[in-house]
Design a protein around this motif. Structure first.
Motif, mmCIF file in Angstrom:
data_model
loop_
_atom_site.group_PDB
_atom_site.id
_atom_site.type_symbol
_atom_site.label_atom_id
_atom_site.label_comp_id
_atom_site.label_asym_id
_atom_site.label_seq_id
_atom_site.Cartn_x
_atom_site.Cartn_y
_atom_site.Cartn_z
ATOM 1 N N TYR A 32 23.944 20.437 42.755
ATOM 2 C CA TYR A 32 24.953 19.401 42.660
ATOM 3 C C TYR A 32 25.770 19.570 41.371
ATOM 4 C CZ TYR A 32 26.757 15.000 41.151
ATOM 5 O OH TYR A 32 27.563 14.051 40.637
ATOM 6 N N PHE A 53 12.566 6.679 44.954
ATOM 7 C CA PHE A 53 13.809 7.148 45.574
ATOM 8 C C PHE A 53 13.783 7.070 47.097
ATOM 9 C CE2 PHE A 53 16.860 9.255 42.724
ATOM 10 C CZ PHE A 53 16.175 9.210 41.517
ATOM 11 N N SER A 60 15.591 9.597 36.179
ATOM 12 C CA SER A 60 16.978 9.911 36.489
ATOM 13 C C SER A 60 17.822 8.652 36.690
ATOM 14 C CB SER A 60 16.999 10.823 37.719
ATOM 15 O OG SER A 60 18.160 11.598 37.693
ATOM 16 N N ARG A 61 18.486 8.463 37.831
ATOM 17 C CA ARG A 61 19.285 7.240 38.003
ATOM 18 C C ARG A 61 18.377 6.011 37.873
ATOM 19 N NH1 ARG A 61 21.326 8.994 43.758
ATOM 20 N NH2 ARG A 61 21.048 10.921 42.602
ATOM 21 N N LYS A 111 18.049 5.166 34.305
ATOM 22 C CA LYS A 111 19.186 4.363 33.844
ATOM 23 C C LYS A 111 18.864 2.895 34.128
ATOM 24 C CE LYS A 111 22.361 7.897 35.850
ATOM 25 N NZ LYS A 111 22.325 9.071 35.033
ATOM 26 N N SER A 146 16.990 10.379 32.133
ATOM 27 C CA SER A 146 18.001 9.459 32.668
ATOM 28 C C SER A 146 19.434 9.905 32.401
ATOM 29 C CB SER A 146 17.784 8.046 32.137
ATOM 30 O OG SER A 146 18.025 7.997 30.757
ATOM 31 N N GLU A 165 26.839 16.150 32.096
ATOM 32 C CA GLU A 165 27.579 15.187 32.923
ATOM 33 C C GLU A 165 28.487 14.275 32.086
ATOM 34 O OE1 GLU A 165 25.100 12.496 35.228
ATOM 35 O OE2 GLU A 165 26.697 12.238 36.704
ATOM 36 N N ILE A 180 30.534 11.082 36.706
ATOM 37 C CA ILE A 180 29.663 10.034 37.258
ATOM 38 C C ILE A 180 30.501 8.995 38.010
ATOM 39 C CG2 ILE A 180 29.416 8.255 35.426
ATOM 40 C CD1 ILE A 180 26.354 8.734 35.696
ATOM 41 N N PHE A 184 29.532 8.993 41.840
ATOM 42 C CA PHE A 184 28.762 7.764 42.124
ATOM 43 C C PHE A 184 29.600 6.536 41.765
ATOM 44 C CE2 PHE A 184 25.888 11.217 40.996
ATOM 45 C CZ PHE A 184 25.096 11.290 42.129
ATOM 46 N N TRP A 206 27.975 2.991 41.116
ATOM 47 C CA TRP A 206 26.883 2.700 40.177
ATOM 48 C C TRP A 206 27.263 1.694 39.100
ATOM 49 C CZ3 TRP A 206 24.177 8.058 38.900
ATOM 50 C CH2 TRP A 206 23.381 8.426 40.001
ATOM 51 N N TRP A 263 22.086 19.120 32.387
ATOM 52 C CA TRP A 263 22.997 18.136 32.991
ATOM 53 C C TRP A 263 22.847 16.775 32.306
ATOM 54 C CZ3 TRP A 263 27.138 18.066 35.816
ATOM 55 C CH2 TRP A 263 27.459 17.005 36.660
ATOM 56 N N HIS A 321 14.376 19.002 35.955
ATOM 57 C CA HIS A 321 14.678 17.584 36.122
ATOM 58 C C HIS A 321 13.680 16.986 37.134
ATOM 59 C CE1 HIS A 321 17.400 14.142 36.371
ATOM 60 N NE2 HIS A 321 17.351 14.206 37.684
HETATM 61 C C1 GCU Z 1 22.884 13.127 39.671
HETATM 62 C C2 GCU Z 1 23.662 12.315 38.667
HETATM 63 C C3 GCU Z 1 22.805 11.884 37.497
HETATM 64 C C4 GCU Z 1 21.538 11.228 38.001
HETATM 65 C C5 GCU Z 1 20.857 12.128 39.003
HETATM 66 C C6 GCU Z 1 19.618 11.538 39.684
HETATM 67 O O1 GCU Z 1 22.538 14.354 39.119
HETATM 68 O O2 GCU Z 1 24.767 13.059 38.247
HETATM 69 O O3 GCU Z 1 23.507 11.004 36.650
HETATM 70 O O4 GCU Z 1 20.695 10.897 36.943
HETATM 71 O O5 GCU Z 1 21.740 12.436 40.054
HETATM 72 O O6 GCU Z 1 19.471 10.343 39.772
HETATM 73 O O7 GCU Z 1 18.824 12.331 40.174
#
Ligand code: GCU
Length: 416
Positions: A7, A125, A251-252, A255, A275, A289, A294, A298, A301, A342, A392
């Motif tokens: 991605y 997820f 990751s997301r 956040k 994150s 990124e 973003i 997304f 978000w 990233w 990641h």
């Molecule tokens: C994408 C996105 C990231 C996010 C990630 C995830 O890579 O660009 O900001 O953290 O997805 O949630 O796996």
């Protein structure tokens, strides 16, 4: 050779440290009126609310109202799991506003033989049933993105994806350390797509409204709000110590843990795993990124107001160290991975370091290291950091550190 997510390869972002360029961060301690805060009282009364309001208005968006009520339905009360080492409980929260409602399923594992457990709480997820092979875990019925690797081929999950994400949830290790786990599927609160007709948002629309106003919540804020509703429930759950709820997310969803801890003081600690952008890393550091990426990939978000900062990071009234500062003085763990450029590991480290000045106001050292530690040498303290060798992801190694971190900060299940 470094591997990026496929991605990420599609975007032409900077990965050259030499090309990062200078930047200057908004001050944590200077108020809008220009006075510098130097004690906890002034921080909490004046500066912290300013930062919270700015992050809400420009980044995540405000929650537009309150629920009328929330019903709790216990679907399973006394399941056993992990060869008798864990109790399993499954509970549905039904969120009601006017004539509309939305349901979210919680999966709860608690160590056997403890009266009140400290827990790790976080979204998953791909559904509760993906975190374990346990055949009793209920499969979500809400919308899910297609994922061929997990055999999710129709926007609904089924048996085929059971257990497919268990590497991210090492239950034996967590339960063995005396902690419980509470998790729910992200899509139960808000499906992860640019569509504001589903999930929690429509419950709060005024007549004729079809999407949130520019200053109202995007999906990250909606997910955070969802965790606060889970906390409302946990406060009524006798077997869980609601003073010892540790947020964890990858990751997301990392956040999300940061924004949740920033907005809701009831959580004892927050863990942000990889994150990255708009999570723990500094937006002004031109590495990995960007805000434009973003916002494009997304768009759901963050709030509408955030769109204007694409390619204009320097105009942001805040940066992510300020989100972290709202978590002080509570324990905070930021983690990176060497191949996850990233997410900008160095920016993740630096923002935790920057936020440490607020921990200092509380007499807490914060992140003491002058520069990034070597891979696989965790710095575990009240503000913690590690960079793990590899991709990641969130794996047993990361959890091992999170458990140490929780214990060291005395967030653990009481002996009796
Ligand atoms: C994408 C996105 C990231 C996010 C990630 C995830 O890579 O660009 O900001 O953290 O997805 O949630 O796996």
């Amino acid at each position: 050779l470094l591997l990026f997510p496929t991605y990420a390869q599609r975007w032409n972002v900077n990965y050259d440290e030499a090309a990062v360029g200078p930047y200057s961060l908004p001050s944590l301690l200077r108020t809008h009126g220009g006075t510098t805060v130097n004690n906890v009282e002034d921080w909490e009364i004046f500066r912290k609310p300013e930062i919270l309001a700015s992050c809400t208005h420009h980044l995540y968006g405000r929650v537009p109202g309150e629920l009328d009520t929330m019903f709790v339905t216990v679907k399973e009360k006394k399941g056993t799991a992990l060869n008798g080492k864990a109790k399993r409980k499954q509970v549905t929260l039904t969120l009601v506003k006017g004539k509309k409602e939305l349901s979210a399923d919680l999966l709860i594992y608690l160590p056997v033989g403890k009266k009140k457990s400290a827990i790790f709480l976080g979204y998953n997820f791909w559904g509760n049933h993906t975190i374990t092979d346990d055949p009793n875990v209920i499969i979500p019925t809400s919308w899910m993105p297609i994922n061929k690797d997990l055999h999710i081929l129709t926007n609904r999950a089924d048996e085929q994806s059971r257990g497919s994400m268990k590497r991210r949830w090492p239950l034996e290790q967590i339960i063995g350390a005396g902690y419980g786990v509470v998790t729910l599927y992200r899509g139960d609160i808000d499906p992860d797509r640019d569509d504001f007709s589903d999930g929690i948002h429509p419950l709060f629309y005024s007549k004729g409204q079809e999407r949130p106003c520019n200053d109202e919540w995007g999906t990250i804020a909606a997910w955070s709000w969802g965790l606060s509703r889970v906390m409302d429930y946990l406060e009524t759950e006798a077997e869980i110590d609601n003073q010892k709820v540790i947020l964890v997310g990858h990751s997301r969803l990392g956040k999300v843990t940061l924004w949740t801890a920033a907005t809701d003081q009831r959580f004892a600690a927050a863990i942000s795993n990889n994150s990255g952008a708009m999570g723990s890393t500094l937006s002004r550091r031109n590495f990995g990124e960007t805000v434009e990426v973003i916002n494009t990939a997304f768009p759901h978000w963050f709030c509408g107001n955030f769109k204007k900062y694409s390619n204009r990071e320097d105009m942001l009234p805040v940066d992510q160290h300020m989100v972290l500062s709202l978590i002080a003085p509570r324990p905070l763990y930021i983690a990176s991975a060497t191949e996850d450029l990233w997410a900008d590991p160095k920016g993740e480290f630096l923002s935790a370091k920057e936020a440490s000045v607020v921990y200092n106001l509380y007499g807490i050292q914060g992140l003491s290291a002058a520069s990034m530690p070597q891979p696989d040498t965790p710095l575990i303290d009240i503000v913690s950091y590690h960079i793990r060798t590899g991709k990641h992801d969130i794996i047993a190694y990361d959890w091992e550190q999170y458990i140490k971190f929780a214990k060291q900060n005395n967030i653990q299940t009481s002996k009796n």
